[in-house]
Design a protein around this motif. Structure first.
Motif, short mmCIF file in Angstrom:
data_model
loop_
_atom_site.label_atom_id
_atom_site.label_comp_id
_atom_site.label_asym_id
_atom_site.label_seq_id
_atom_site.Cartn_x
_atom_site.Cartn_y
_atom_site.Cartn_z
N LEU A 83 6.78 -24.95 -21.85
CA LEU A 83 5.68 -25.28 -22.76
C LEU A 83 6.12 -25.84 -24.09
O LEU A 83 5.35 -26.50 -24.78
CB LEU A 83 4.81 -24.04 -22.99
CG LEU A 83 4.08 -23.49 -21.76
CD1 LEU A 83 3.12 -22.39 -22.18
CD2 LEU A 83 3.34 -24.59 -21.01
N GLY A 84 7.36 -25.54 -24.51
CA GLY A 84 7.78 -26.06 -25.80
C GLY A 84 8.98 -25.32 -26.33
O GLY A 84 9.70 -24.64 -25.59
N ALA A 94 5.23 -28.10 -29.12
CA ALA A 94 4.86 -28.53 -27.77
C ALA A 94 5.65 -29.78 -27.38
O ALA A 94 5.97 -30.62 -28.22
CB ALA A 94 3.36 -28.81 -27.70
N LEU A 95 5.96 -29.90 -26.11
CA LEU A 95 6.68 -31.06 -25.62
C LEU A 95 5.71 -32.21 -25.39
O LEU A 95 4.60 -32.01 -24.88
CB LEU A 95 7.41 -30.73 -24.31
CG LEU A 95 8.47 -29.63 -24.39
CD1 LEU A 95 9.05 -29.38 -23.00
CD2 LEU A 95 9.57 -30.01 -25.36
N GLU A 96 6.13 -33.43 -25.75
CA GLU A 96 5.28 -34.59 -25.52
C GLU A 96 5.07 -34.81 -24.03
O GLU A 96 3.98 -35.17 -23.59
CB GLU A 96 5.92 -35.83 -26.15
CG GLU A 96 5.95 -35.80 -27.68
CD GLU A 96 6.52 -37.08 -28.26
OE1 GLU A 96 6.79 -38.01 -27.47
OE2 GLU A 96 6.69 -37.15 -29.48
N CYS A 113 3.70 -16.53 -16.01
CA CYS A 113 4.90 -16.74 -16.83
C CYS A 113 5.04 -18.21 -17.22
O CYS A 113 4.52 -19.10 -16.55
CB CYS A 113 6.16 -16.31 -16.07
SG CYS A 113 6.29 -14.53 -15.78
N TYR A 114 5.76 -18.42 -18.30
CA TYR A 114 6.09 -19.77 -18.76
C TYR A 114 7.45 -19.71 -19.43
O TYR A 114 8.03 -18.63 -19.62
CB TYR A 114 5.02 -20.32 -19.70
CG TYR A 114 4.77 -19.48 -20.94
CD1 TYR A 114 5.44 -19.72 -22.13
CD2 TYR A 114 3.83 -18.44 -20.91
CE1 TYR A 114 5.20 -18.96 -23.26
CE2 TYR A 114 3.59 -17.67 -22.04
CZ TYR A 114 4.27 -17.93 -23.21
OH TYR A 114 4.04 -17.17 -24.32
N VAL A 115 7.98 -20.88 -19.80
CA VAL A 115 9.31 -20.96 -20.39
C VAL A 115 9.23 -21.60 -21.76
O VAL A 115 8.46 -22.55 -21.98
CB VAL A 115 10.26 -21.78 -19.49
CG1 VAL A 115 11.66 -21.88 -20.11
CG2 VAL A 115 10.36 -21.16 -18.10
N ALA A 157 4.85 -18.94 -35.07
CA ALA A 157 5.34 -18.24 -33.89
C ALA A 157 6.80 -17.87 -34.09
O ALA A 157 7.57 -18.61 -34.71
CB ALA A 157 5.20 -19.13 -32.66
N THR A 158 7.18 -16.70 -33.58
CA THR A 158 8.56 -16.27 -33.70
C THR A 158 8.93 -15.40 -32.51
O THR A 158 8.05 -14.82 -31.86
CB THR A 158 8.79 -15.51 -35.02
OG1 THR A 158 10.19 -15.27 -35.20
CG2 THR A 158 8.05 -14.18 -35.03
#
Length: 201
Positions: A83-84, A94-96, A113-115, A157-158
């Protein structure tokens, strides 16, 4: 090509795959050096260790010294969205172009889940380095001591280890140069918990 491997590591992995059924015993480091034209045994050991850390091979000891494949079968891999990037005190970048990564089953949580890719060194004491990928189980709650994706004031975010008390939410870095972050509980939202980690060499 396997994700995040150098060309040399990829060539070692391909050789081991080719020789899996052709040899009675897994090759030793010296045999790998000869087969792949690498003069330095120390350099070969470094590449093999990277494959060990990635969970793709395992070293054998005792009478059968060598390097054996232990990569997961295709049905033991799952594709998760990348996701980024997450850095301390910044919004998730965020990734383009959305990407997906293959993740071993054992690194996943039970839920969605996500990465995220880590930016910065605030968690180096936990072995989470700049550039690593962390597998996040999406959750809005966590136990004290878990490493979480925390959203502060709905913006920043952290990635930190969390401590929750009735009067405060404390986010602990794993870097002696950084101080813990203390907030009123209502200012912190938990967006997920770290369940696994991957690294490129």
């Amino acid at each position: 090509m396997d994700t995040a491997l150098t060309r040399r590591q990829q060539s070692i992995l391909e050789y081991l795959r080719e020789q899996r059924h052709a040899q009675a015993h897994p090759p030793t480091l010296d045999e790998l050096c000869r087969a792949l034209g690498l003069r330095s045994r120390g350099s070969m050991h470094k590449h093999v260790q990277a494959l060990v850390d990635a969970g793709l091979v395992e070293p054998l000891s005792g009478k059968q010294r060598g390097v054996r494949l232990c990569e997961p079968a295709a049905n033991d891999l799952h594709t998760l969205p990348l996701l980024g990037r997450i850095a301390a005190g910044q919004p998730i970048e965020a990734l383009e172009d959305p990407q997906e990564l293959e993740v071993p089953t054992q690194l996943r949580g039970r839920g969605h889940c996500y990465v995220l890719q880590v930016r910065g060194d605030s968690m180096i004491g936990e072995g989470i380095l700049d550039g690593d990928w962390v597998v996040i189980e999406s959750r809005d709650h966590a136990r004290n001591g878990e490493i979480v994706v925390a959203l502060i004031d709905g913006e920043e975010a952290t990635l930190k280890r969390i401590e929750q008390t009735p009067s405060a939410c404390i986010l602990h870095p794993a870097n002696s140069a950084l101080a813990p972050l203390r907030y009123a509980p209502g200012r912190v939202q938990i967006r997920g918990v770290v369940k696994g980690q991957m690294r490129a060499y």
